[in-house]
Scaffold this motif. Structure first.
Motif, PDB file in Angstrom:
ATOM      1  N   GLY A  10       0.420  -0.989   0.410  1.00 47.68           N
ATOM      2  CA  GLY A  10       0.080   0.060   0.009  1.00 47.68           C
ATOM      3  C   GLY A  10       0.499   1.578  -0.361  1.00 47.68           C
ATOM      4  O   GLY A  10       0.016   2.542  -0.072  1.00 47.68           O
ATOM      5  N   GLU A  11       2.299   1.416   0.307  1.00 46.73           N
ATOM      6  CA  GLU A  11       2.934   1.781  -0.224  1.00 46.73           C
ATOM      7  C   GLU A  11       3.790   2.135  -1.452  1.00 46.73           C
ATOM      8  O   GLU A  11       4.061   1.515  -1.541  1.00 46.73           O
ATOM      9  N   ARG A  12       3.391   3.932  -1.612  1.00 46.22           N
ATOM     10  CA  ARG A  12       4.615   3.870  -2.418  1.00 46.22           C
ATOM     11  C   ARG A  12       5.850   3.182  -2.882  1.00 46.22           C
ATOM     12  O   ARG A  12       6.761   3.881  -1.791  1.00 46.22           O
ATOM     13  N   GLU A  13       6.291   2.858  -3.629  1.00 48.83           N
ATOM     14  CA  GLU A  13       8.134   2.246  -3.656  1.00 48.83           C
ATOM     15  C   GLU A  13       9.141   2.273  -4.771  1.00 48.83           C
ATOM     16  O   GLU A  13       8.272   2.241  -5.972  1.00 48.83           O
ATOM     17  N   ASN A  14      10.021   2.834  -4.397  1.00 49.12           N
ATOM     18  CA  ASN A  14      11.156   3.036  -6.039  1.00 49.12           C
ATOM     19  C   ASN A  14      12.456   2.531  -6.205  1.00 49.12           C
ATOM     20  O   ASN A  14      13.066   3.172  -6.793  1.00 49.12           O
ATOM     21  N   LYS A  56      13.304  -4.768   0.625  1.00 50.65           N
ATOM     22  CA  LYS A  56      13.530  -6.390   0.632  1.00 50.65           C
ATOM     23  C   LYS A  56      12.028  -6.544   0.863  1.00 50.65           C
ATOM     24  O   LYS A  56      11.408  -6.248   1.763  1.00 50.65           O
ATOM     25  N   LEU A  57      11.779  -8.434   0.308  1.00 53.26           N
ATOM     26  CA  LEU A  57       9.921  -8.671  -0.085  1.00 53.26           C
ATOM     27  C   LEU A  57      10.358  -9.941   1.018  1.00 53.26           C
ATOM     28  O   LEU A  57      10.925 -10.594   0.681  1.00 53.26           O
ATOM     29  N   ARG A  58       9.152  -9.578   1.949  1.00 60.00           N
ATOM     30  CA  ARG A  58       8.930 -10.989   2.612  1.00 60.00           C
ATOM     31  C   ARG A  58       8.111 -11.486   1.998  1.00 60.00           C
ATOM     32  O   ARG A  58       6.793 -11.522   1.460  1.00 60.00           O
ATOM     33  N   ASP A  59       7.755 -12.943   2.513  1.00 56.93           N
ATOM     34  CA  ASP A  59       6.037 -13.583   2.659  1.00 56.93           C
ATOM     35  C   ASP A  59       5.248 -13.040   2.853  1.00 56.93           C
ATOM     36  O   ASP A  59       4.957 -12.222   3.959  1.00 56.93           O
ATOM     37  N   GLY A  60       4.417 -12.557   2.147  1.00 55.44           N
ATOM     38  CA  GLY A  60       3.020 -12.278   2.395  1.00 55.44           C
ATOM     39  C   GLY A  60       2.495 -10.602   1.642  1.00 55.44           C
ATOM     40  O   GLY A  60       2.017 -10.313   1.529  1.00 55.44           O
ATOM     41  N   ASP A  61       3.942 -10.025   1.750  1.00 55.49           N
ATOM     42  CA  ASP A  61       4.170  -9.120   0.739  1.00 55.49           C
ATOM     43  C   ASP A  61       3.179  -9.285  -0.167  1.00 55.49           C
ATOM     44  O   ASP A  61       3.283  -9.998  -1.599  1.00 55.49           O
ATOM     45  N   ARG A  62       2.540  -7.815  -0.438  1.00 51.20           N
ATOM     46  CA  ARG A  62       1.910  -7.252  -1.923  1.00 51.20           C
ATOM     47  C   ARG A  62       2.799  -6.278  -2.322  1.00 51.20           C
ATOM     48  O   ARG A  62       3.279  -5.641  -1.708  1.00 51.20           O
ATOM     49  N   VAL A  63       2.620  -6.478  -3.614  1.00 53.40           N
ATOM     50  CA  VAL A  63       3.980  -4.977  -5.049  1.00 53.40           C
ATOM     51  C   VAL A  63       2.331  -5.163  -5.610  1.00 53.40           C
ATOM     52  O   VAL A  63       1.929  -6.228  -7.150  1.00 53.40           O
ATOM     53  N   ASP A  64       1.837  -4.156  -5.791  1.00 56.36           N
ATOM     54  CA  ASP A  64       0.929  -3.685  -6.629  1.00 56.36           C
ATOM     55  C   ASP A  64       1.451  -2.863  -7.967  1.00 56.36           C
ATOM     56  O   ASP A  64       2.177  -1.832  -7.615  1.00 56.36           O
ATOM     57  N   ILE A  65       1.056  -3.588  -8.799  1.00 60.91           N
ATOM     58  CA  ILE A  65       2.332  -2.470 -10.596  1.00 60.91           C
ATOM     59  C   ILE A  65       1.012  -2.189 -11.271  1.00 60.91           C
ATOM     60  O   ILE A  65       0.034  -3.256 -11.810  1.00 60.91           O
ATOM     61  N   GLU A  66       0.689  -1.001 -11.417  1.00 58.94           N
ATOM     62  CA  GLU A  66      -0.291  -0.447 -12.295  1.00 58.94           C
ATOM     63  C   GLU A  66       0.632  -0.577 -14.158  1.00 58.94           C
ATOM     64  O   GLU A  66       1.790   0.046 -14.356  1.00 58.94           O
ATOM     65  N   PRO A  67      -0.029  -1.233 -14.681  1.00 56.53           N
ATOM     66  CA  PRO A  67      -1.152  -1.387 -15.252  1.00 56.53           C
ATOM     67  C   PRO A  67      -1.387  -2.927 -15.115  1.00 56.53           C
ATOM     68  O   PRO A  67      -1.690  -3.367 -15.197  1.00 56.53           O
ATOM     69  N   PHE A  68      -0.457  -3.319 -14.439  1.00 55.15           N
ATOM     70  CA  PHE A  68      -0.056  -4.888 -14.618  1.00 55.15           C
ATOM     71  C   PHE A  68      -1.079  -6.349 -13.578  1.00 55.15           C
ATOM     72  O   PHE A  68      -0.836  -7.252 -13.791  1.00 55.15           O
ATOM     73  N   GLY A  69      -0.733  -5.093 -12.317  1.00 53.00           N
ATOM     74  CA  GLY A  69      -1.890  -6.022 -11.327  1.00 53.00           C
ATOM     75  C   GLY A  69      -1.163  -6.338  -9.672  1.00 53.00           C
ATOM     76  O   GLY A  69      -0.068  -5.638  -9.640  1.00 53.00           O
TER      77      GLY A  69
END
Length: 76
Positions: A46-50, A55-68
């Motif tokens: 839910g937070e903007r990331e650039n 580092k991403l861990r189990d359960g992290d969600r990555v939303d990428i417009e427009p890919f999903g």
């Protein structure tokens, strides 16, 4: 239009955002991650990331417009 949600299984404790983008074939090389993150709206939990080194861990969600949405899942 329904947004795609894809589970991405990792075997390590963490994966960097750049490695994840390469793993799901949104980019071809690690060097393309910086450009990709500047050109696309990417949210991690839910937070903007650039930062490609985020580092991403189990359960992290990555939303990428427009890919999903990519959901990181640790292999058992």
């Amino acid at each position: 239009m329904t947004r795609m949600e894809q589970r991405v299984t990792i075997t390590t404790e963490t994966i960097t955002l750049g490695q994840l983008l390469k793993l799901v074939r949104l980019i071809d090389t690690g060097g393309a991650a910086k450009w990709f993150l500047q050109e696309h709206h990417v949210l991690v939990n839910g937070e903007r990331e650039n930062r490609r080194g985020r580092k991403l861990r189990d359960g992290d969600r990555v939303d990428i417009e427009p890919f999903g949405t990519l959901v990181v899942v640790k292999a058992e």
